[in-house]
Design a protein around this motif. Sequence first.
Motif, PDB file in Angstrom:
ATOM      1  N   THR A 206     -22.747 -10.747 -10.751  1.00  0.00           N
ATOM      2  CA  THR A 206     -22.485 -12.176 -10.634  1.00  0.00           C
ATOM      3  C   THR A 206     -23.447 -12.923 -11.545  1.00  0.00           C
ATOM      4  OG1 THR A 206     -24.089 -12.566  -8.873  1.00  0.00           O
ATOM      5  CG2 THR A 206     -21.870 -11.850  -8.205  1.00  0.00           C
ATOM      6  N   PRO A 207     -23.136 -14.171 -11.923  1.00  0.00           N
ATOM      7  CA  PRO A 207     -24.079 -14.952 -12.725  1.00  0.00           C
ATOM      8  C   PRO A 207     -25.444 -15.066 -12.063  1.00  0.00           C
ATOM      9  CG  PRO A 207     -21.940 -15.994 -12.765  1.00  0.00           C
ATOM     10  CD  PRO A 207     -21.852 -14.872 -11.766  1.00  0.00           C
TER      11      PRO A 207
ATOM     12  N   GLY B 241     -27.445 -19.518 -13.953  1.00  0.00           N
ATOM     13  CA  GLY B 241     -26.148 -18.953 -13.615  1.00  0.00           C
ATOM     14  C   GLY B 241     -25.131 -20.056 -13.395  1.00  0.00           C
TER      15      GLY B 241
ATOM     16  N   SER C 194     -22.046 -12.788 -19.856  1.00  0.00           N
ATOM     17  CA  SER C 194     -21.930 -12.121 -18.557  1.00  0.00           C
ATOM     18  C   SER C 194     -21.988 -10.618 -18.748  1.00  0.00           C
ATOM     19  CB  SER C 194     -20.621 -12.515 -17.856  1.00  0.00           C
ATOM     20  OG  SER C 194     -19.501 -12.094 -18.620  1.00  0.00           O
TER      21      SER C 194
ATOM     22  N   SER D 273     -17.536 -18.398 -15.166  1.00  0.00           N
ATOM     23  CA  SER D 273     -18.505 -17.581 -14.443  1.00  0.00           C
ATOM     24  C   SER D 273     -19.337 -16.821 -15.465  1.00  0.00           C
ATOM     25  CB  SER D 273     -17.785 -16.603 -13.503  1.00  0.00           C
ATOM     26  OG  SER D 273     -18.706 -15.825 -12.779  1.00  0.00           O
ATOM     27  N   CYS D 274     -20.572 -17.265 -15.683  1.00  0.00           N
ATOM     28  CA  CYS D 274     -21.426 -16.658 -16.700  1.00  0.00           C
ATOM     29  C   CYS D 274     -22.853 -17.167 -16.526  1.00  0.00           C
ATOM     30  CB  CYS D 274     -20.926 -16.999 -18.111  1.00  0.00           C
ATOM     31  SG  CYS D 274     -20.950 -18.764 -18.507  1.00  0.00           S
TER      32      CYS D 274
END
Length: 432
Positions: A376-377, A394, A371, A401-402
């Motif tokens: 945002t991803p 994503g 990330s 979250s990555c």
Amino acid sequence: MEPRRKFIQKMGLLAGAFSANNIFNELHAASWDAAGQKIDGLAPETVAADEDYWSVIQQGYSVDSNLIILNNGGVSPSPRVVQDAVERYNKLSNQGPSYYMWRILDQGREPLRQKLAVLAGCSAEEIAINRNTTEALNTVIYGLDLRAGDEVIGTKQDYPNMIQAYKQRALREGIVYTQLSFNFPVESDAEIVEAFEKAITPKTKLIHVTHIINWVGQIMPVKKICAMARKHNIEVIVDGAHSFGLLDFKIPELGCDYFGTSLHKFLSAPIGSGMLWIKKEKIEKIWPLLCNSEPRSADIRKFETLGTRSFPIEQGIGEAVNFQNAIGSKRKEERIRYLKNYWANKVKDIPKVKIHTSFKPEYSCAICGVSVDGMTPGELDSALFSTYKIHTVGIVWENISCVRVTPHVYTKLQDLDKLVLAIEEIAGRKKQ
């Protein structure tokens, strides 16, 4: 005599992946043998960095050179030999579907079962061939005689289709579904095993374990979880979607009771192929997901009563196994781990960049999450593709979250260098 000769020739074709004249030998035997002789006797970890050897393997694929495909955790491209096999059998099928499909190609499932059993290190009588991990594991999840109040332990980081299957059983039949949550990466077997053990109650009947967490590539200590579960007389079902064809292991060594996988991921079999393994003594008690005339049979084939399906895809699996065996499972594992570490090590110290996956070999292999602070991803995934033509995915799931990056054996170092450059430039442009 001519019709008879043509018939014999077609029968020879149908030996396909199970004969000395298979497509892999036709296309690759000579070049791969020459390449193999140069690295013969070297440790897999050493061969992992031999670009001359892997350049020969890379030529077996037909991936689009206009894209850099780094989402092999979703689905991997099949090598040319697999594509050729599917095309060849599809053409044959269409010369007379009801004859060639049901009376000829359908007979190829048994040698395929044997071939997969050797790779999996188990009895052929424990393997059912199907379409993907979801079908394999849902067969067991819905086939177990669980009753209201019976408890199942899984995690919030498991694959959604499995989570929904347990939730549906909870809604319909009142089973209790408990989900643990982990903050990956976790580099402690004891921490993971203890979390599962602490969740056990007298009503716990089943533990669900994802061998490699698909979101960030965490390798779970399956053997230790299974050993712990046995002490409590609890069964274990393993989601091996991302481990079979990637990690060098034999299914019975895990100590689990049930195992499902998608063959179109790291094995590079045709898209839409999967496999279910059930310990022999457990087969009888599992109800088939689709109807069967003997649902309480101990025959693993009761899980294959799908009706009309793609026989060409099934037979293409055999060529994927040939491709895998020619490389060697341990050699392949170490190469893909090398590729993952190659790019991840180059970006881990870039300001604003975070790696979400362990670098330790016992906890990771192919899949790695990355990330960039302030993005945002979805934004990072879009930037990688729109500017650099790098295809990733994503991930936003529970506490993860990555962007997931997954190379394969056909991935070239120069492509990973482009990924590193892209992340450097994107992170450099992004203000706090």
